[in-house]
Motif scaffolding. Structure first.
Motif, PDB file in Angstrom:
ATOM      1  N   MET A  86       0.838  -1.205   0.000  1.00  0.00           N
ATOM      2  CA  MET A  86       0.000   0.000   0.000  1.00  0.00           C
ATOM      3  C   MET A  86       0.870   1.251   0.000  1.00  0.00           C
ATOM      4  O   MET A  86       0.584   2.218  -0.712  1.00  0.00           O
ATOM      5  N   GLY A  87       1.941   1.235   0.797  1.00  0.00           N
ATOM      6  CA  GLY A  87       2.850   2.372   0.805  1.00  0.00           C
ATOM      7  C   GLY A  87       3.510   2.580  -0.536  1.00  0.00           C
ATOM      8  O   GLY A  87       3.630   3.718  -1.017  1.00  0.00           O
ATOM      9  N   TYR A  88       3.938   1.496  -1.171  1.00  0.00           N
ATOM     10  CA  TYR A  88       4.591   1.605  -2.472  1.00  0.00           C
ATOM     11  C   TYR A  88       3.641   2.219  -3.505  1.00  0.00           C
ATOM     12  O   TYR A  88       4.024   3.118  -4.260  1.00  0.00           O
ATOM     13  N   SER A  89       2.402   1.748  -3.535  1.00  0.00           N
ATOM     14  CA  SER A  89       1.428   2.296  -4.475  1.00  0.00           C
ATOM     15  C   SER A  89       1.175   3.774  -4.209  1.00  0.00           C
ATOM     16  O   SER A  89       1.124   4.589  -5.140  1.00  0.00           O
ATOM     17  N   TYR A  90       1.016   4.117  -2.961  1.00  0.00           N
ATOM     18  CA  TYR A  90       0.809   5.506  -2.547  1.00  0.00           C
ATOM     19  C   TYR A  90       1.980   6.369  -3.008  1.00  0.00           C
ATOM     20  O   TYR A  90       1.801   7.432  -3.636  1.00  0.00           O
ATOM     21  N   GLY A  91       3.196   5.926  -2.727  1.00  0.00           N
ATOM     22  CA  GLY A  91       4.370   6.693  -3.132  1.00  0.00           C
ATOM     23  C   GLY A  91       4.501   6.812  -4.633  1.00  0.00           C
ATOM     24  O   GLY A  91       4.842   7.883  -5.158  1.00  0.00           O
ATOM     25  N   PHE A 109       3.446   0.098  10.297  1.00  0.00           N
ATOM     26  CA  PHE A 109       3.623   1.531  10.052  1.00  0.00           C
ATOM     27  C   PHE A 109       4.980   1.782   9.402  1.00  0.00           C
ATOM     28  O   PHE A 109       5.097   2.535   8.423  1.00  0.00           O
ATOM     29  N   ILE A 110       6.009   1.148   9.947  1.00  0.00           N
ATOM     30  CA  ILE A 110       7.355   1.312   9.394  1.00  0.00           C
ATOM     31  C   ILE A 110       7.426   0.759   7.979  1.00  0.00           C
ATOM     32  O   ILE A 110       8.025   1.373   7.081  1.00  0.00           O
ATOM     33  N   GLU A 111       6.825  -0.403   7.750  1.00  0.00           N
ATOM     34  CA  GLU A 111       6.843  -0.992   6.417  1.00  0.00           C
ATOM     35  C   GLU A 111       6.123  -0.105   5.402  1.00  0.00           C
ATOM     36  O   GLU A 111       6.562   0.026   4.261  1.00  0.00           O
ATOM     37  N   GLU A 112       5.048   0.540   5.823  1.00  0.00           N
ATOM     38  CA  GLU A 112       4.365   1.438   4.888  1.00  0.00           C
ATOM     39  C   GLU A 112       5.238   2.651   4.563  1.00  0.00           C
ATOM     40  O   GLU A 112       5.299   3.086   3.405  1.00  0.00           O
ATOM     41  N   MET A 113       5.891   3.207   5.564  1.00  0.00           N
ATOM     42  CA  MET A 113       6.801   4.324   5.293  1.00  0.00           C
ATOM     43  C   MET A 113       7.891   3.913   4.312  1.00  0.00           C
ATOM     44  O   MET A 113       8.237   4.663   3.394  1.00  0.00           O
ATOM     45  N   ARG A 114       8.454   2.719   4.510  1.00  0.00           N
ATOM     46  CA  ARG A 114       9.478   2.239   3.586  1.00  0.00           C
ATOM     47  C   ARG A 114       8.898   2.064   2.177  1.00  0.00           C
ATOM     48  O   ARG A 114       9.566   2.350   1.177  1.00  0.00           O
ATOM     49  N   GLY A 115       7.662   1.602   2.100  1.00  0.00           N
ATOM     50  CA  GLY A 115       7.024   1.455   0.809  1.00  0.00           C
ATOM     51  C   GLY A 115       6.801   2.786   0.119  1.00  0.00           C
ATOM     52  O   GLY A 115       7.027   2.922  -1.093  1.00  0.00           O
ATOM     53  N   VAL A 116       6.359   3.791   0.861  1.00  0.00           N
ATOM     54  CA  VAL A 116       6.170   5.127   0.298  1.00  0.00           C
ATOM     55  C   VAL A 116       7.483   5.641  -0.273  1.00  0.00           C
ATOM     56  O   VAL A 116       7.546   6.171  -1.391  1.00  0.00           O
ATOM     57  N   ALA A 117       8.565   5.489   0.487  1.00  0.00           N
ATOM     58  CA  ALA A 117       9.871   5.961   0.038  1.00  0.00           C
ATOM     59  C   ALA A 117      10.293   5.257  -1.244  1.00  0.00           C
ATOM     60  O   ALA A 117      10.751   5.901  -2.208  1.00  0.00           O
ATOM     61  N   ALA A 118      10.132   3.937  -1.281  1.00  0.00           N
ATOM     62  CA  ALA A 118      10.533   3.184  -2.472  1.00  0.00           C
ATOM     63  C   ALA A 118       9.680   3.560  -3.673  1.00  0.00           C
ATOM     64  O   ALA A 118      10.193   3.746  -4.785  1.00  0.00           O
ATOM     65  N   GLY A 119       8.364   3.681  -3.466  1.00  0.00           N
ATOM     66  CA  GLY A 119       7.484   4.025  -4.582  1.00  0.00           C
ATOM     67  C   GLY A 119       7.751   5.413  -5.126  1.00  0.00           C
ATOM     68  O   GLY A 119       7.695   5.641  -6.344  1.00  0.00           O
ATOM     69  N   ALA A 120       8.050   6.349  -4.247  1.00  0.00           N
ATOM     70  CA  ALA A 120       8.292   7.729  -4.664  1.00  0.00           C
ATOM     71  C   ALA A 120       9.731   7.949  -5.114  1.00  0.00           C
ATOM     72  O   ALA A 120      10.046   9.005  -5.682  1.00  0.00           O
ATOM     73  N   GLY A 121      10.619   6.988  -4.838  1.00  0.00           N
ATOM     74  CA  GLY A 121      12.015   7.138  -5.211  1.00  0.00           C
ATOM     75  C   GLY A 121      12.753   8.159  -4.370  1.00  0.00           C
ATOM     76  O   GLY A 121      13.603   8.900  -4.871  1.00  0.00           O
ATOM     77  N   VAL A 122      12.437   8.198  -3.062  1.00  0.00           N
ATOM     78  CA  VAL A 122      13.106   9.137  -2.154  1.00  0.00           C
ATOM     79  C   VAL A 122      13.733   8.340  -1.019  1.00  0.00           C
ATOM     80  O   VAL A 122      13.356   7.202  -0.750  1.00  0.00           O
ATOM     81  N   PRO A 123      14.691   8.911  -0.303  1.00  0.00           N
ATOM     82  CA  PRO A 123      15.290   8.196   0.827  1.00  0.00           C
ATOM     83  C   PRO A 123      14.261   7.943   1.934  1.00  0.00           C
ATOM     84  O   PRO A 123      13.428   8.806   2.233  1.00  0.00           O
ATOM     85  N   TYR A 124      14.363   6.784   2.548  1.00  0.00           N
ATOM     86  CA  TYR A 124      13.486   6.464   3.675  1.00  0.00           C
ATOM     87  C   TYR A 124      13.639   7.496   4.786  1.00  0.00           C
ATOM     88  O   TYR A 124      12.662   7.881   5.438  1.00  0.00           O
ATOM     89  N   ALA A 125      14.864   7.982   4.989  1.00  0.00           N
ATOM     90  CA  ALA A 125      15.104   8.965   6.045  1.00  0.00           C
ATOM     91  C   ALA A 125      14.282  10.227   5.833  1.00  0.00           C
ATOM     92  O   ALA A 125      13.886  10.888   6.795  1.00  0.00           O
TER      93      ALA A 125
END
Length: 386
Positions: free
Chosen positions: A48-53, A99-115
């Protein structure tokens, strides 16, 4: 030793380095300057995070970079990378893995650093939010439904209003829900789930904040947990009581099916719960089917006096506008929790949210049309998606 063919090895390597595609689509509600992106995602938290990102890649980067830059410009020491990382290290043991996994997914989907995503979530841990929360139901309304207000009275100087996002989650495990947010944010400042649970919040602590104040679960993480897991008011109250809480907040939780609400003062150790008819502010009159704590309780009380028994979405929106203010008014939500719908207003530039149109959103419209397969797409009315 087991041997693998070269084609199989290539497939295994590809599977290891190819990010999850996820399932989701992007559309919008409202139009013109009031158009608000709606992203609908399903699957595991990471998916879900990856798709969102992926669907909001440009906005995720723009929102997080601008927000962090604005925070550092306000106070370089308080919001330094080191300070934000220290805040995260303190709360992280209390943050669920989804929650952490979704944040990581958002970062990967958007192509930005997780930090970047993680630090963006930590800014609010080190500052205050002055907001308003109000609920009316039963005899206070024209139809018995539960209407609830969540005003986010927060500065518009950081530019968050330029990156609005309503994210609809249809998780593999848990309750479908909508998070009213800003691009890249996984934490919930306002939200509604498919069981009719609606959430409002007010920050009530004194500044500055020390790391010792943060040894627990952030409220925006707890709110996502409630949206995922709580089917009714009793379950939500039990979760708040059991949580290892931080700082000091006032929460308003509404139950649209039961048509009831509770106002909660929650500190790190102590907690107090008010229900309808309880005296909260001695300067106002307690009424059946009414709970509130706002920027202007006297104005809210006068509005109640004039409109008690008549509340509908239009009057609830008028009341949301009346009590907005503080240091800014970034985002407002008026829920019809009984009907699983809401009206959302974001600020536009320096124009506060209460002066904007409140755009209608119905959760069932999206829960009935979940994403299918592993494709990412867009529907008419959405902005371009890469």
């Amino acid at each position: 030793m087991r041997r693998f063919s070269l084609p199989l090895i290539c497939l295994l390597i590809a599977a290891a380095v190819t990010p999850a595609a996820g399932a989701g689509y992007r559309t919008a509600v409202g139009g013109g300057a009031d158009e608000t992106p709606v992203v609908v995602v399903s699957g595991t938290p990471y998916e879900m995070g990856y798709s969102y990102g992926k669907l909001m890649a440009a906005e995720v980067r723009g929102c997080m970079e601008r927000y962090l830059a604005a925070a550092k410009a306000e106070d370089a020491a308080r919001y330094s990378d080191a300070a934000l990382d220290a805040a995260w290290a303190t709360v992280a043991p209390h943050v669920p893995s989804r929650f952490i996994e979704e944040m990581r997914g958002v970062a990967a989907g958007a192509g930005v650093p997780y930090a970047l995503i993680r630090r963006g979530h930590c800014v609010s841990l080190l500052e205050g939010l002055a907001c308003s929360a109000l609920a009316v139901w039963g005899d206070a309304t024209a139809n018995g439904r539960l209407y609830q207000i969540r005003n986010l009275d927060y500065t518009t100087d950081a530019g968050l209003q330029d990156y609005p996002a309503i994210v609809v989650y249809i998780p593999e495990t848990g309750i479908a829900h909508a998070n009213v947010a800003f691009a890249g944010f996984v934490g919930s400042l306002a939200g509604l789930n498919a069981r009719g649970l609606a959430l409002s919040e007010i920050g009530a602590w004194a500044m500055p904040v020390s790391l010792g104040d943060l040894d627990g679960v952030p409220f925006f993480v707890m709110f996502r947990d409630l949206l995922y897991d709580a089917s009714n008011l009793d379950q939500a109250l039990d979760a708040v009581r059991r949580a290892r809480r931080i700082k000091e907040y006032i929460y308003l939780i509404g139950d649209g099916r039961r048509r009831a609400a509770a106002l909660i003062w929650a500190a790190r150790v102590d907690i107090r719960v008010w229900s309808e008819g309880d005296v909260i502010n001695p300067a106002t009159v307690p009424r059946a089917g009414v709970l509130y704590s706002t920027q202007d309780d006297r104005a809210a009380d006068q509005h109640m006096r004039a409109n008690y028994g008549s509340y509908n979405p239009q009057l609830a929106i008028a009341l949301s506008r009346l009590v907005a203010g503080g240091q800014g008014n970034l985002m407002n939500v008026v829920y019809d929790a009984s009907g699983r719908q809401m009206w959302v207003a974001y600020a536009e530039g320096a124009t506060p949210a209460y002066e904007r149109d409140y755009v209608h959103f119905r959760l069932s419209d999206y829960v009935r049309r979940p994403p299918r397969g592993s494709s990412l797409g867009q529907e008419k009315g959405s902005r371009a998606v890469n």
